[in-house]
Design a protein around this motif. Sequence first.
Motif, PDB file in Angstrom:
ATOM      1  N   UNK A 265      -2.915  -2.035 -15.190  1.00  0.00           N
ATOM      2  CA  UNK A 265      -1.984  -2.712 -16.092  1.00  0.00           C
ATOM      3  C   UNK A 265      -1.983  -4.226 -15.891  1.00  0.00           C
ATOM      4  N   UNK A 266      -2.700  -4.699 -14.882  1.00  0.00           N
ATOM      5  CA  UNK A 266      -2.748  -6.137 -14.622  1.00  0.00           C
ATOM      6  C   UNK A 266      -3.539  -6.824 -15.738  1.00  0.00           C
ATOM      7  N   UNK A 267      -3.085  -7.981 -16.233  1.00  0.00           N
ATOM      8  CA  UNK A 267      -3.796  -8.668 -17.323  1.00  0.00           C
ATOM      9  C   UNK A 267      -5.250  -8.972 -16.977  1.00  0.00           C
ATOM     10  N   UNK A 268      -6.119  -8.816 -17.956  1.00  0.00           N
ATOM     11  CA  UNK A 268      -7.540  -9.169 -17.892  1.00  0.00           C
ATOM     12  C   UNK A 268      -8.371  -8.262 -16.990  1.00  0.00           C
TER      13      UNK A 268
ATOM     14  N   UNK B  10      -5.267  -4.972  -6.910  1.00  0.00           N
ATOM     15  CA  UNK B  10      -3.887  -5.203  -7.339  1.00  0.00           C
ATOM     16  C   UNK B  10      -2.957  -5.358  -6.132  1.00  0.00           C
ATOM     17  N   UNK B  11      -3.112  -4.481  -5.132  1.00  0.00           N
ATOM     18  CA  UNK B  11      -2.296  -4.613  -3.923  1.00  0.00           C
ATOM     19  C   UNK B  11      -2.543  -5.960  -3.254  1.00  0.00           C
ATOM     20  N   UNK B  12      -3.795  -6.414  -3.254  1.00  0.00           N
ATOM     21  CA  UNK B  12      -4.117  -7.709  -2.654  1.00  0.00           C
ATOM     22  C   UNK B  12      -3.436  -8.846  -3.408  1.00  0.00           C
ATOM     23  N   UNK B  13      -3.365  -8.752  -4.746  1.00  0.00           N
ATOM     24  CA  UNK B  13      -2.704  -9.801  -5.524  1.00  0.00           C
ATOM     25  C   UNK B  13      -1.203  -9.839  -5.226  1.00  0.00           C
ATOM     26  N   UNK B  14      -0.621  -8.665  -4.971  1.00  0.00           N
ATOM     27  CA  UNK B  14       0.787  -8.616  -4.591  1.00  0.00           C
ATOM     28  C   UNK B  14       1.011  -9.386  -3.294  1.00  0.00           C
TER      29      UNK B  14
ATOM     30  N   UNK C 122       0.831  -1.212   0.000  1.00  0.00           N
ATOM     31  CA  UNK C 122       0.000   0.000   0.000  1.00  0.00           C
ATOM     32  C   UNK C 122       0.862   1.256   0.000  1.00  0.00           C
ATOM     33  N   UNK C 123       1.895   1.276   0.834  1.00  0.00           N
ATOM     34  CA  UNK C 123       2.736   2.470   0.973  1.00  0.00           C
ATOM     35  C   UNK C 123       3.462   2.789  -0.327  1.00  0.00           C
ATOM     36  N   UNK C 124       4.198   1.824  -0.849  1.00  0.00           N
ATOM     37  CA  UNK C 124       4.990   2.089  -2.049  1.00  0.00           C
ATOM     38  C   UNK C 124       4.122   2.098  -3.307  1.00  0.00           C
ATOM     39  N   UNK C 125       3.076   1.277  -3.344  1.00  0.00           N
ATOM     40  CA  UNK C 125       2.202   1.271  -4.507  1.00  0.00           C
ATOM     41  C   UNK C 125       1.516   2.602  -4.713  1.00  0.00           C
TER      42      UNK C 125
ATOM     43  N   UNK D 140       6.961  -1.390 -13.443  1.00  0.00           N
ATOM     44  CA  UNK D 140       7.029  -0.965 -12.035  1.00  0.00           C
ATOM     45  C   UNK D 140       6.088  -1.811 -11.177  1.00  0.00           C
ATOM     46  N   UNK D 141       4.943  -2.201 -11.731  1.00  0.00           N
ATOM     47  CA  UNK D 141       4.021  -3.069 -10.988  1.00  0.00           C
ATOM     48  C   UNK D 141       4.694  -4.393 -10.640  1.00  0.00           C
ATOM     49  N   UNK D 142       5.439  -4.951 -11.581  1.00  0.00           N
ATOM     50  CA  UNK D 142       6.121  -6.215 -11.315  1.00  0.00           C
ATOM     51  C   UNK D 142       7.316  -6.029 -10.383  1.00  0.00           C
TER      52      UNK D 142
END
Length: 392
Positions: free
Chosen positions: A233-236, A254-258, A221-224, A343-345
């Motif tokens: 940008x996440x697929x689908x 997206x943060x939850x998937x991380x 959460x902080x860095x995202x 950057x997401x990855x």
Amino acid sequence: MDKKVLLNKERIISVIIGLIMIGILAGFYFYRPGDEEFSREARGVVLETDDRDVQGSGITRFGNQFVEVELKDGKFEGQEVRATNQLVGSLAWDYSFSVGEEIIVGIFENEEGELAGAVALDVYRQNWTFILVACFILLLLLYAGYTGLRALLSFAGSLYVIWNILIPGLLDGLNPLIFSGLVLVILSALIIFLIAGFTKKGISAFVGTISSLFITIGIAVFFGSRLALDGLSVPYVGEVLFAGYMHLNIRDIFFATVVIGASGAAMDIAMDMAATIKEIKLRKPDISFTELAKSGFNVGSAVIGTMTTTLLLAYIGSYMTLFMAFMTREASFVRVMNLRLIVSEILRTLTGSIGIVLVAPITTVFAAWIYTIEIDFSVSSIKNYFFNKKDG
């Protein structure tokens, strides 16, 4: 009874149970609905193809491919139908069928319940998928025996929780981080205690995993947020939003998937460290807390070194074609390192790596402490404590 004989019996029993599970799975797999039942999808074999309406060249094609299909199961088994295969130019979704292929078709009925038409959906891949699953089950049970059986049960339970609880909850709009965190706590308890039991090793691994879970949530959460990542940008993601779920908080999903991606590796490290501390304690019962923790740190540093690289390779492997595309276009390093998808990855990889780096010492310290104090976590001990206590 000899310990070796007991282990062999457990392995034989586990394999038998595994074969029963494969048999049940095969029962579901080979089950075919009768005439009184109807499924909108059926299996069929392509008899003829018609590409006259297809345009384009090479691997990108547009238009409708028509295929003549003989249905192999369902209400209309044995009948032939002309199915439409719509090609939209998407390499991820499009597939041109060939004569002889087994495919899945969607069935349309008229008001009288007769076959009115069909849509070609995809290749029928279930045969080899079933064989692959069966190989996995048998090899796991042959090698790990009773422990492998428990691992298999935890695997199946995790799939059930993810498919029937986590994904529906996210689609219903529940807070992604809070809900995912709660589900991960449940999954961690299910997996760890099913594998290790309610023992000092299991409790140590669980505490280390949950500690890493909350740390990775904070990091994501902080860095995202500061990296201006919105999750689009996440697929689908587009397919989910356009399916009527525009209300979802994609950024937090997206943060939850991380966090979900990092939790598996953290759980692995936590169990490794807890098992290491247990073995050291068994080999040297009189070892002190300080010595035990120091030995755990020495092992943990080696494990962490390889695991962080493992995460890197796993994520790079998933996006190898993306890096190849950048290289063909000779994109600059600055452009690549500031691209939202990249950057997401990076966030995903480093968040998981930080979680791993921290879970090892946390688990080591807690396990060293719990193994050097006189507490019995066995079921019989807990039962005696609560039901056989003397008054006063």
